[in-house]
Write a protein that holds these residues in place. Structure first.
Motif, PDB file in Angstrom:
ATOM      1  N   GLU A 156       0.843  -1.194   0.000  1.00 45.41           N
ATOM      2  CA  GLU A 156       0.000   0.000   0.000  1.00 45.41           C
ATOM      3  C   GLU A 156       0.880   1.246   0.000  1.00 45.41           C
ATOM      4  N   GLY A 157       0.434   2.235  -0.759  1.00 46.41           N
ATOM      5  CA  GLY A 157       1.201   3.471  -0.848  1.00 46.41           C
ATOM      6  C   GLY A 157       1.973   3.577  -2.142  1.00 46.41           C
ATOM      7  N   LEU A 158       2.159   2.440  -2.803  1.00 41.52           N
ATOM      8  CA  LEU A 158       2.832   2.457  -4.106  1.00 41.52           C
ATOM      9  C   LEU A 158       1.841   2.813  -5.197  1.00 41.52           C
ATOM     10  N   THR A 159       2.348   3.309  -6.295  1.00 41.35           N
ATOM     11  CA  THR A 159       1.484   3.567  -7.446  1.00 41.35           C
ATOM     12  C   THR A 159       1.001   2.231  -8.015  1.00 41.35           C
ATOM     13  N   LYS A 160      -0.019   2.281  -8.861  1.00 36.65           N
ATOM     14  CA  LYS A 160      -0.575   1.037  -9.422  1.00 36.65           C
ATOM     15  C   LYS A 160       0.473   0.232 -10.173  1.00 36.65           C
ATOM     16  N   ARG A 161       1.269   0.927 -10.969  1.00 36.37           N
ATOM     17  CA  ARG A 161       2.302   0.237 -11.763  1.00 36.37           C
ATOM     18  C   ARG A 161       3.336  -0.417 -10.854  1.00 36.37           C
ATOM     19  N   ASN A 162       3.726   0.295  -9.815  1.00 33.08           N
ATOM     20  CA  ASN A 162       4.714  -0.255  -8.896  1.00 33.08           C
ATOM     21  C   ASN A 162       4.133  -1.387  -8.056  1.00 33.08           C
ATOM     22  N   VAL A 212      13.922  -9.350   1.011  1.00 33.78           N
ATOM     23  CA  VAL A 212      14.281  -8.670  -0.229  1.00 33.78           C
ATOM     24  C   VAL A 212      13.142  -7.784  -0.713  1.00 33.78           C
ATOM     25  N   VAL A 213      11.922  -8.326  -0.676  1.00 37.37           N
ATOM     26  CA  VAL A 213      10.755  -7.570  -1.157  1.00 37.37           C
ATOM     27  C   VAL A 213      10.504  -6.354  -0.269  1.00 37.37           C
ATOM     28  N   SER A 214      10.689  -6.521   1.039  1.00 36.36           N
ATOM     29  CA  SER A 214      10.500  -5.383   1.953  1.00 36.36           C
ATOM     30  C   SER A 214      11.511  -4.271   1.671  1.00 36.36           C
ATOM     31  N   GLU A 215      12.750  -4.650   1.420  1.00 34.70           N
ATOM     32  CA  GLU A 215      13.785  -3.657   1.108  1.00 34.70           C
ATOM     33  C   GLU A 215      13.458  -2.920  -0.196  1.00 34.70           C
ATOM     34  N   MET A 216      13.000  -3.688  -1.187  1.00 39.73           N
ATOM     35  CA  MET A 216      12.635  -3.066  -2.461  1.00 39.73           C
ATOM     36  C   MET A 216      11.433  -2.147  -2.304  1.00 39.73           C
ATOM     37  N   TYR A 217      10.484  -2.575  -1.495  1.00 42.18           N
ATOM     38  CA  TYR A 217       9.287  -1.750  -1.252  1.00 42.18           C
ATOM     39  C   TYR A 217       9.679  -0.408  -0.623  1.00 42.18           C
ATOM     40  N   ASN A 218      10.525  -0.469   0.399  1.00 37.66           N
ATOM     41  CA  ASN A 218      10.957   0.773   1.059  1.00 37.66           C
ATOM     42  C   ASN A 218      11.703   1.691   0.096  1.00 37.66           C
ATOM     43  N   GLU A 219      12.524   1.073  -0.772  1.00 39.41           N
ATOM     44  CA  GLU A 219      13.266   1.872  -1.751  1.00 39.41           C
ATOM     45  C   GLU A 219      12.320   2.513  -2.757  1.00 39.41           C
ATOM     46  N   LEU A 220      11.335   1.737  -3.203  1.00 41.95           N
ATOM     47  CA  LEU A 220      10.367   2.258  -4.182  1.00 41.95           C
ATOM     48  C   LEU A 220       9.527   3.390  -3.610  1.00 41.95           C
ATOM     49  N   MET A 221       9.170   3.271  -2.334  1.00 40.70           N
ATOM     50  CA  MET A 221       8.379   4.316  -1.694  1.00 40.70           C
ATOM     51  C   MET A 221       9.104   5.655  -1.751  1.00 40.70           C
ATOM     52  N   GLU A 222      10.416   5.627  -1.631  1.00 38.24           N
ATOM     53  CA  GLU A 222      11.206   6.851  -1.707  1.00 38.24           C
ATOM     54  C   GLU A 222      11.387   7.307  -3.150  1.00 38.24           C
ATOM     55  N   LYS A 223      11.707   6.348  -4.016  1.00 34.47           N
ATOM     56  CA  LYS A 223      12.029   6.687  -5.408  1.00 34.47           C
ATOM     57  C   LYS A 223      10.819   7.183  -6.186  1.00 34.47           C
ATOM     58  N   GLN A 224       9.625   6.634  -5.891  1.00 34.09           N
ATOM     59  CA  GLN A 224       8.464   7.021  -6.676  1.00 34.09           C
ATOM     60  C   GLN A 224       8.049   8.476  -6.437  1.00 34.09           C
ATOM     61  N   LYS A 225       8.542   9.048  -5.337  1.00 29.25           N
ATOM     62  CA  LYS A 225       8.292  10.474  -5.097  1.00 29.25           C
ATOM     63  C   LYS A 225       8.966  11.327  -6.163  1.00 29.25           C
ATOM     64  N   LEU A 244      13.839   1.216 -12.533  1.00 26.55           N
ATOM     65  CA  LEU A 244      14.792   1.066 -11.437  1.00 26.55           C
ATOM     66  C   LEU A 244      15.419  -0.321 -11.397  1.00 26.55           C
ATOM     67  N   TYR A 245      14.605  -1.355 -11.631  1.00 31.03           N
ATOM     68  CA  TYR A 245      15.074  -2.727 -11.462  1.00 31.03           C
ATOM     69  C   TYR A 245      15.132  -3.547 -12.753  1.00 31.03           C
ATOM     70  N   GLY A 246      14.589  -3.012 -13.854  1.00 32.23           N
ATOM     71  CA  GLY A 246      14.457  -3.834 -15.049  1.00 32.23           C
ATOM     72  C   GLY A 246      13.156  -4.617 -14.990  1.00 32.23           C
ATOM     73  N   THR A 247      12.978  -5.558 -15.883  1.00 33.61           N
ATOM     74  CA  THR A 247      11.743  -6.350 -15.888  1.00 33.61           C
ATOM     75  C   THR A 247      11.696  -7.258 -14.657  1.00 33.61           C
TER      76      THR A 247
END
Length: 248
Positions: A38-44, A66-79, A87-90
């Motif tokens: 929750e909090g990520l964009t639809k695509r993410n 691993v997924v939790s770390e990626m989630y936290n990173e995405l929450m920052e990057k998507q801003k 960010l990660y490729g396919t």
């Protein structure tokens, strides 16, 4: 026979139910874990959902971490408007990278590794030069300096000299050694090189044999091949690349 068939069918049915229960439990765990996106964009969210599912299907032990770390990173990057694909490729590429584990970072080469690397490089270059000299010279006299002993000695001395120089020029090394010390050591190596040439020059041609151009060409290929193999095996990069990576 009927009883046998019944027992077999019962066993198959029990195994099927057990597999379905395991699958349902796994899907339940995946869905529960996906709620954390929750909090990520639809695509993410979609990206993380498929990534999490793919890792679960592969039974990856550290999936949640691993997924939790990626989630936290995405929450920052998507801003900043960053999407997971950029960010990660396919998903497949990222899953393969996770399963493969972290890449082994190239290490700073030691003096002997640099000397070996540069010595083989100089050997290949000298071999190419002597091959051309042999092809275009009308007599062996013009290629007298291309004897096999000359080739080996010059390659060794050049390899050690360049190895020391490159090592000294790497980040942190020049300050530790001091410029005067570096210049002094390079001067000594130059004297050794000149002395080596002088000693080799007095070796008779019957010992310091001049090889045919084809032999030098083959030696060049062999020297370069060994150098390429050792760089992969020893896992070190060139000084220029090391400096660039260190600066970044």
């Amino acid at each position: 026979m009927a009883e046998e068939k019944t027992v077999r069918e019962k066993n198959q049915e029990a195994a099927k139910k057990q597999a379905e229960a395991v699958s349902q439990q796994k899907n339940k765990q995946i869905m529960e874990f996906n709620e954390k996106f929750e909090g990520l964009t639809k695509r993410n969210q979609d990206y993380m959902f498929h990534l999490n599912k793919a890792l679960a299907e592969k039974n990856y032990a550290e999936r949640e971490k691993v997924v939790s770390e990626m989630y936290n990173e995405l929450m920052e990057k998507q801003k900043q408007g960053v999407v997971a694909n950029k960010l990660y490729g396919t998903v497949n590429e990222k899953v393969e990278a996770i399963l493969a584990g972290p890449k082994k970072e190239p290490k700073m080469p030691t003096l002997w590794e640099l000397s070996l690397d540069n010595g083989l490089m100089m050997l290949a270059l000298f071999c190419i030069m002597y091959a051309f000299l042999g092809m275009f010279s009308k007599s062996n006299q013009n290629a007298a300096n291309g004897g096999i002993i000359t080739l080996i000695v010059t390659s060794i001395v050049a390899g050690v000299g360049l190895g020391y120089f490159y090592r000294a020029m790497m980040p942190g090394q020049s300050k530790r050694r001091g410029w005067l010390n570096i210049i002094f050591m390079i001067a000594i190596l130059m004297v050794v090189w000149v002395a080596a040439f002088g000693i080799v020059a007095i070796i008779p041609p019957t010992i310091n044999v001049v090889l045919p151009p084809l032999a030098y060409a083959v030696l060049a290929v062999v020297a370069y091949g060994i150098r390429w193999y050792l760089k992969k095996k020893l896992n070190f990069i060139s000084p220029a690349d090391f400096r660039r990576n260190n600066q970044n």
